[in-house]
Design a protein around this motif. Structure first.
Motif, PDB file in Angstrom:
ATOM      1  N   THR A 150      -0.792  -5.233  -2.173  1.00  0.00           N
ATOM      2  CA  THR A 150       0.085  -5.362  -3.271  1.00  0.00           C
ATOM      3  C   THR A 150       1.662  -5.606  -2.928  1.00  0.00           C
ATOM      4  OG1 THR A 150      -1.012  -3.901  -4.861  1.00  0.00           O
ATOM      5  CG2 THR A 150       1.431  -3.604  -4.932  1.00  0.00           C
ATOM      6  N   PRO A 151       2.068  -5.153  -1.862  1.00  0.00           N
ATOM      7  CA  PRO A 151       3.567  -5.514  -1.197  1.00  0.00           C
ATOM      8  C   PRO A 151       3.492  -6.953  -0.872  1.00  0.00           C
ATOM      9  CG  PRO A 151       2.785  -3.460  -0.151  1.00  0.00           C
ATOM     10  CD  PRO A 151       1.275  -4.318  -0.816  1.00  0.00           C
ATOM     11  N   VAL A 152       2.359  -7.818  -0.386  1.00  0.00           N
ATOM     12  CA  VAL A 152       2.651  -8.910   0.143  1.00  0.00           C
ATOM     13  C   VAL A 152       1.847 -10.230  -0.687  1.00  0.00           C
ATOM     14  CG1 VAL A 152       2.891  -8.479   2.414  1.00  0.00           C
ATOM     15  CG2 VAL A 152       0.675  -8.595   1.532  1.00  0.00           C
ATOM     16  N   THR A 153       1.577  -9.793  -2.055  1.00  0.00           N
ATOM     17  CA  THR A 153       0.991 -10.856  -2.737  1.00  0.00           C
ATOM     18  C   THR A 153       1.573 -11.002  -4.160  1.00  0.00           C
ATOM     19  OG1 THR A 153      -1.077 -12.081  -3.471  1.00  0.00           O
ATOM     20  CG2 THR A 153      -1.092  -9.586  -3.877  1.00  0.00           C
ATOM     21  N   ASP A 154       1.568 -12.283  -4.728  1.00  0.00           N
ATOM     22  CA  ASP A 154       2.079 -12.514  -6.274  1.00  0.00           C
ATOM     23  C   ASP A 154       1.159 -12.265  -7.274  1.00  0.00           C
ATOM     24  OD1 ASP A 154       4.791 -13.188  -5.458  1.00  0.00           O
ATOM     25  OD2 ASP A 154       3.579 -14.843  -4.484  1.00  0.00           O
ATOM     26  N   PHE A 155       0.026 -12.438  -6.939  1.00  0.00           N
ATOM     27  CA  PHE A 155      -1.068 -12.433  -7.864  1.00  0.00           C
ATOM     28  C   PHE A 155      -2.416 -11.747  -7.261  1.00  0.00           C
ATOM     29  CE2 PHE A 155       1.436 -15.809  -9.452  1.00  0.00           C
ATOM     30  CZ  PHE A 155       1.652 -15.434 -10.964  1.00  0.00           C
ATOM     31  N   PHE A 156      -3.390 -11.167  -8.050  1.00  0.00           N
ATOM     32  CA  PHE A 156      -4.668 -10.842  -7.632  1.00  0.00           C
ATOM     33  C   PHE A 156      -5.422 -11.510  -8.592  1.00  0.00           C
ATOM     34  CE2 PHE A 156      -2.746  -6.915  -5.857  1.00  0.00           C
ATOM     35  CZ  PHE A 156      -3.328  -6.829  -4.542  1.00  0.00           C
ATOM     36  N   GLY A 157      -6.157 -12.515  -8.313  1.00  0.00           N
ATOM     37  CA  GLY A 157      -7.485 -13.006  -8.612  1.00  0.00           C
ATOM     38  C   GLY A 157      -8.557 -12.491  -8.821  1.00  0.00           C
ATOM     39  N   ALA A 183      -9.557 -13.771   4.466  1.00  0.00           N
ATOM     40  CA  ALA A 183      -8.121 -13.792   4.408  1.00  0.00           C
ATOM     41  C   ALA A 183      -7.499 -12.520   4.749  1.00  0.00           C
ATOM     42  CB  ALA A 183      -7.637 -14.366   3.023  1.00  0.00           C
ATOM     43  N   GLU A 184      -6.912 -12.332   5.781  1.00  0.00           N
ATOM     44  CA  GLU A 184      -6.230 -11.124   6.361  1.00  0.00           C
ATOM     45  C   GLU A 184      -4.930 -10.753   5.710  1.00  0.00           C
ATOM     46  OE1 GLU A 184      -8.395  -9.093   7.938  1.00  0.00           O
ATOM     47  OE2 GLU A 184      -9.993 -10.534   8.861  1.00  0.00           O
ATOM     48  N   PHE A 185      -4.672  -9.291   5.931  1.00  0.00           N
ATOM     49  CA  PHE A 185      -3.384  -8.717   5.551  1.00  0.00           C
ATOM     50  C   PHE A 185      -2.183  -9.690   6.093  1.00  0.00           C
ATOM     51  CE2 PHE A 185       0.300  -6.260   6.325  1.00  0.00           C
ATOM     52  CZ  PHE A 185       0.832  -5.712   5.275  1.00  0.00           C
ATOM     53  N   TRP A 234       3.028 -15.288   4.517  1.00  0.00           N
ATOM     54  CA  TRP A 234       3.382 -16.075   3.557  1.00  0.00           C
ATOM     55  C   TRP A 234       4.549 -15.293   2.909  1.00  0.00           C
ATOM     56  CZ3 TRP A 234       1.070 -20.738   2.369  1.00  0.00           C
ATOM     57  CH2 TRP A 234       1.511 -21.313   0.996  1.00  0.00           C
ATOM     58  N   SER A 235       4.340 -14.140   2.507  1.00  0.00           N
ATOM     59  CA  SER A 235       5.461 -13.853   1.604  1.00  0.00           C
ATOM     60  C   SER A 235       6.717 -13.711   2.361  1.00  0.00           C
ATOM     61  CB  SER A 235       4.984 -12.191   1.039  1.00  0.00           C
ATOM     62  OG  SER A 235       5.176 -11.132   2.320  1.00  0.00           O
ATOM     63  N   GLU A 236       6.860 -13.538   3.494  1.00  0.00           N
ATOM     64  CA  GLU A 236       8.160 -13.714   4.183  1.00  0.00           C
ATOM     65  C   GLU A 236       8.805 -15.003   4.548  1.00  0.00           C
ATOM     66  OE1 GLU A 236       7.197 -11.828   8.170  1.00  0.00           O
ATOM     67  OE2 GLU A 236       7.056  -9.729   7.135  1.00  0.00           O
ATOM     68  N   ILE A 237       7.729 -16.021   4.529  1.00  0.00           N
ATOM     69  CA  ILE A 237       8.208 -17.719   4.823  1.00  0.00           C
ATOM     70  C   ILE A 237       8.285 -18.446   3.761  1.00  0.00           C
ATOM     71  CG2 ILE A 237       7.526 -19.378   6.421  1.00  0.00           C
ATOM     72  CD1 ILE A 237       8.581 -16.955   8.152  1.00  0.00           C
ATOM     73  N   GLN A 255      -9.091   0.419 -13.499  1.00  0.00           N
ATOM     74  CA  GLN A 255      -9.194   1.229 -12.207  1.00  0.00           C
ATOM     75  C   GLN A 255      -8.439   0.282 -10.741  1.00  0.00           C
ATOM     76  OE1 GLN A 255     -13.296   1.416 -11.902  1.00  0.00           O
ATOM     77  NE2 GLN A 255     -13.531   3.570 -12.611  1.00  0.00           N
ATOM     78  N   LEU A 256      -8.731  -0.947 -11.169  1.00  0.00           N
ATOM     79  CA  LEU A 256      -8.180  -1.910  -9.996  1.00  0.00           C
ATOM     80  C   LEU A 256      -6.650  -1.979 -10.171  1.00  0.00           C
ATOM     81  CD1 LEU A 256     -10.911  -4.879 -10.083  1.00  0.00           C
ATOM     82  CD2 LEU A 256     -10.448  -3.264  -8.321  1.00  0.00           C
ATOM     83  N   GLN A 257      -6.260  -2.018 -11.171  1.00  0.00           N
ATOM     84  CA  GLN A 257      -4.777  -2.210 -11.658  1.00  0.00           C
ATOM     85  C   GLN A 257      -4.003  -0.791 -11.149  1.00  0.00           C
ATOM     86  OE1 GLN A 257      -4.013  -3.129 -15.648  1.00  0.00           O
ATOM     87  NE2 GLN A 257      -1.945  -4.019 -15.175  1.00  0.00           N
ATOM     88  N   ALA A 258      -4.598   0.387 -11.301  1.00  0.00           N
ATOM     89  CA  ALA A 258      -4.049   1.575 -11.288  1.00  0.00           C
ATOM     90  C   ALA A 258      -3.714   1.418  -9.410  1.00  0.00           C
ATOM     91  CB  ALA A 258      -5.085   2.733 -11.335  1.00  0.00           C
ATOM     92  N   ALA A 259      -4.722   0.838  -8.751  1.00  0.00           N
ATOM     93  CA  ALA A 259      -4.449   0.743  -7.207  1.00  0.00           C
ATOM     94  C   ALA A 259      -3.197   0.121  -6.687  1.00  0.00           C
ATOM     95  CB  ALA A 259      -5.715   0.072  -6.671  1.00  0.00           C
ATOM     96  N   MET A 260      -2.709  -0.765  -7.585  1.00  0.00           N
ATOM     97  CA  MET A 260      -1.533  -1.386  -7.259  1.00  0.00           C
ATOM     98  C   MET A 260      -0.325  -0.269  -7.213  1.00  0.00           C
ATOM     99  SD  MET A 260      -1.142  -4.781  -9.551  1.00  0.00           S
ATOM    100  CE  MET A 260      -2.484  -5.541  -9.984  1.00  0.00           C
ATOM    101  N   THR A 261      -0.352   0.968  -7.910  1.00  0.00           N
ATOM    102  CA  THR A 261       0.709   1.660  -7.891  1.00  0.00           C
ATOM    103  C   THR A 261       0.405   2.906  -6.809  1.00  0.00           C
ATOM    104  OG1 THR A 261      -0.395   3.438  -9.713  1.00  0.00           O
ATOM    105  CG2 THR A 261       1.088   1.469 -10.254  1.00  0.00           C
TER     106      THR A 261
END
Length: 206
Positions: free
Chosen positions: A176-183, A145-147, A153-156, A200-206
Motif C-alpha cells: 500500500t505505501p509504495v504502489t499507485d494501483f492494485f490490479g 515482483a518483490e516489495f 519505483w515509488s521513490e525514483i 476485505q482486500l480493500q480493508a487491508a489498505m488501511t
C-alpha cells in the motif's frame, strides 16, 4: 503515490465471462467500490466474442464514468471506442501504439519484474506500468515482483505503477505505501461474493 491517500483499484475481468451474468456482477462491484479503471482481459482471440463482451462491459463502465481498456487488441480498442489498451510485452510496442492511438488514449503495459522494461515503457509514453505477479501463482516461472521493486519505483519514477497477480491481504498491506494501483481480478471473481471479497482486500489498505 497517486492523488488519493490510498492506492486506487484497477479491476481486471476474468479470462472467461458469461455475458448473461457478468455485466450484472460487474455492476455490483462498480457500485460497491470506487474503481479507477477496468481491463477487459479475456483469454479468447475470437473477435466476435471479444466485441460482444466489450460492448456489454463498456455499457456498465461508461454509465458510471469508469475508463475501460482492453488487453492487446489495439484495433478493437479503436473500433469499439474504448479508452485504451493494456500491452503485455513490456516496453517493446509502447511507442508505436502511443503513436497509433494518440495522446488521449490510455496505454499501459505489463513489465513482469523488469525495472529496465518499466523505465523504457515510461520513457516511451506509457500511462502506467504494471509489475507482477506479486504473490505465489502456479502460472509463469515462479518469479515474483518483490516489495523492493515497488519501493524503488515509488521513490525514483513518476509514472503510475500497478501491483497485480495473486494479491492477498498481507501483500496489499505491505505494498500500500509504495504502489499507485492494485490490479484485482481473479482474487475476487473466484469468490462466491466478489463484492464482499473486494471489501476485505480493500480493508487491508488501511
Amino acid at each position: 503515490m497517486a492523488e488519493s491517500e490510498h492506492p486506487q483499484l484497477y479491476l481486471i475481468t476474468p479470462p472467461e465471462i458469461e455475458l448473461s451474468r457478468f455485466p450484472t456482477d460487474l455492476a455490483r462491484v462498480l457500485d460497491a467500490a470506487e474503481i479507477a479503471c477496468v481491463r477487459l482481459d479475456l483469454a479468447t482471440k475470437d473477435e466476435d466474442r471479444l466485441s460482444r463482451a466489450a460492448d456489454a462491459v463498456r455499457e456498465v463502465c461508461y454509465t458510471r464514468d469508469i475508463a475501460l481498456v482492453i488487453s492487446e487488441h489495439i484495433i478493437l480498442a479503436e473500433r469499439l471506442g474504448l479508452d485504451g489498451v493494456h500491452l503485455t510485452d513490456g516496453s517493446r510496442s509502447v511507442r508505436k501504439i502511443r503513436k497509433e492511438l494518440g495522446d488521449d488514449a490510455i496505454v499501459g503495459t505489463f513489465c513482469a519484474t523488469s525495472r529496465h522494461d518499466g523505465m523504457s515503457a515510461g520513457e516511451a509514453g506509457a500511462d502506467y506500468v504494471s509489475f507482477g505477479p506479486v504473490g505465489h501463482t502456479p502460472l509463469g516461472d515462479g518469479t515474483q515482483a518483490e516489495f523492493e521493486l515497488f519501493e524503488w519505483w515509488s521513490e525514483i519514477v513518476e509514472v503510475p505503477v500497478v501491483a497485480e497477480g495473486a494479491l492477498n491481504e498481507d501483500i496489499i498491506r505491505q505494498l500500500t505505501p509504495v504502489t499507485d494501483f492494485f490490479g484485482i481480478g481473479e482474487e475476487i471473481w473466484a469468490s462466491d461474493d466478489p463484492v464482499a471479497r473486494l471489501a476485505q482486500l480493500q480493508a487491508a489498505m488501511t
